[in-house]
Design a protein around this motif. Structure first.
Motif, PDB file in Angstrom:
ATOM      1  N   VAL A  66       0.854  -1.180   0.000  1.00  0.00           N
ATOM      2  CA  VAL A  66       0.000   0.000   0.000  1.00  0.00           C
ATOM      3  C   VAL A  66       0.892   1.233   0.000  1.00  0.00           C
ATOM      4  CG1 VAL A  66      -1.693   1.280   1.351  1.00  0.00           C
ATOM      5  CG2 VAL A  66      -1.863  -1.186   1.190  1.00  0.00           C
ATOM      6  N   ARG A  68       2.078   4.549   1.129  1.00  0.00           N
ATOM      7  CA  ARG A  68       1.892   5.219   2.424  1.00  0.00           C
ATOM      8  C   ARG A  68       1.358   6.626   2.283  1.00  0.00           C
ATOM      9  NH1 ARG A  68       7.597   7.147   4.705  1.00  0.00           N
ATOM     10  NH2 ARG A  68       8.579   7.664   2.733  1.00  0.00           N
ATOM     11  N   TRP A  71      -2.334   6.260   1.706  1.00  0.00           N
ATOM     12  CA  TRP A  71      -2.975   5.841   2.953  1.00  0.00           C
ATOM     13  C   TRP A  71      -3.147   7.031   3.893  1.00  0.00           C
ATOM     14  CZ3 TRP A  71      -5.797   1.979   4.453  1.00  0.00           C
ATOM     15  CH2 TRP A  71      -6.045   1.812   5.819  1.00  0.00           C
ATOM     16  N   SER A  74      -5.677   9.538   2.576  1.00  0.00           N
ATOM     17  CA  SER A  74      -7.051   9.070   2.768  1.00  0.00           C
ATOM     18  C   SER A  74      -7.516   9.346   4.194  1.00  0.00           C
ATOM     19  CB  SER A  74      -7.157   7.572   2.477  1.00  0.00           C
ATOM     20  OG  SER A  74      -6.816   7.302   1.148  1.00  0.00           O
ATOM     21  N   ALA A  86      -9.886  -0.056   9.411  1.00  0.00           N
ATOM     22  CA  ALA A  86      -8.703   0.378   8.673  1.00  0.00           C
ATOM     23  C   ALA A  86      -7.675  -0.742   8.700  1.00  0.00           C
ATOM     24  CB  ALA A  86      -8.122   1.649   9.290  1.00  0.00           C
ATOM     25  N   PRO A  88      -4.082  -1.218   6.943  1.00  0.00           N
ATOM     26  CA  PRO A  88      -3.045  -0.695   6.054  1.00  0.00           C
ATOM     27  C   PRO A  88      -2.308  -1.778   5.273  1.00  0.00           C
ATOM     28  CG  PRO A  88      -2.328  -0.587   8.324  1.00  0.00           C
ATOM     29  CD  PRO A  88      -3.751  -1.018   8.348  1.00  0.00           C
ATOM     30  N   GLY A  91      -4.912  -2.365   2.440  1.00  0.00           N
ATOM     31  CA  GLY A  91      -5.245  -1.106   1.791  1.00  0.00           C
ATOM     32  C   GLY A  91      -6.713  -0.748   1.867  1.00  0.00           C
ATOM     33  N   LEU A  93      -9.908   0.935   3.790  1.00  0.00           N
ATOM     34  CA  LEU A  93     -10.322   1.916   4.793  1.00  0.00           C
ATOM     35  C   LEU A  93     -11.826   2.093   4.661  1.00  0.00           C
ATOM     36  CD1 LEU A  93      -9.583   4.158   6.876  1.00  0.00           C
ATOM     37  CD2 LEU A  93      -9.323   5.679   4.935  1.00  0.00           C
TER      38      LEU A  93
END
Length: 166
Positions: A66, A68, A71, A74, A86, A88, A91, A93
């Motif tokens: 993902v 960063r 992320w 977002s 969530a 990470p 990916g 959310l």
């Protein structure tokens, strides 16, 4: 005499049926042993750890896939909505329902970041509004506006980090 014959036949049939049912039980000790083995395999601890994702010891090709900046962008852009989930590492959310100050509508958003590249193709946004107690997808223009805001913020974060490293 004809009445006793059906009774004998019924009794014999009942005995045979009970014998067959008793045979279906199988070996209770063997079944218990197999169940215990299945539970042991399910509960077995592996030698891998969550932190191996960051150390790259067990599998050097395995990494967090993902971007960063996407992320963090977002999270920044959707900070007015409550975070429901969530992850990470995948990916994903997911926000809860929240009000948008500009129009007072109730919205929720799902963001999926599918690639480590800082690219529009890596980002998928799905917005929903509440209508009549149901989740209704927002129009494509609203989704694009959210994607643009996230991408713009991600680029800002990357530029800011590049400026700090100089």
């Amino acid at each position: 005499m004809t009445r006793s014959r059906p009774n004998c036949l019924a009794a014999a049939l009942a005995v045979v049926t009970l014998g067959l049912l008793a045979g279906c039980n199988g070996d209770a000790d063997l079944q218990a042993e197999r169940a215990q083995e299945r539970r042991a395999v399910e509960n077995e601890m592996s030698d891998e750890s969550f932190f191996d994702l960051f150390r790259n010891q067990s599998q050097p090709d395995r990494q967090v896939a993902v971007n960063r900046y996407l992320w963090q962008a977002s999270l920044d852009i959707l900070s007015f909505l409550p975070i429901e989930g969530a992850d990470p590492f995948s990916g994903l959310l997911v926000t809860g329902w929240g009000r948008v100050a500009s129009d007072g509508g109730v919205y929720r958003v799902t963001v999926y970041i599918s690639d480590p590249a800082l690219d529009a193709a890596s980002l998928k946004v799905a917005g929903f509004r509440q209508a009549g107690g149901r989740a209704v997808p927002v129009d494509a223009a609203a989704n694009r506006a959210l994607e643009d805001a996230i991408l713009t913020r991600a680029r800002q974060l990357r530029i800011a980090e590049a400026g700090e490293q100089r």
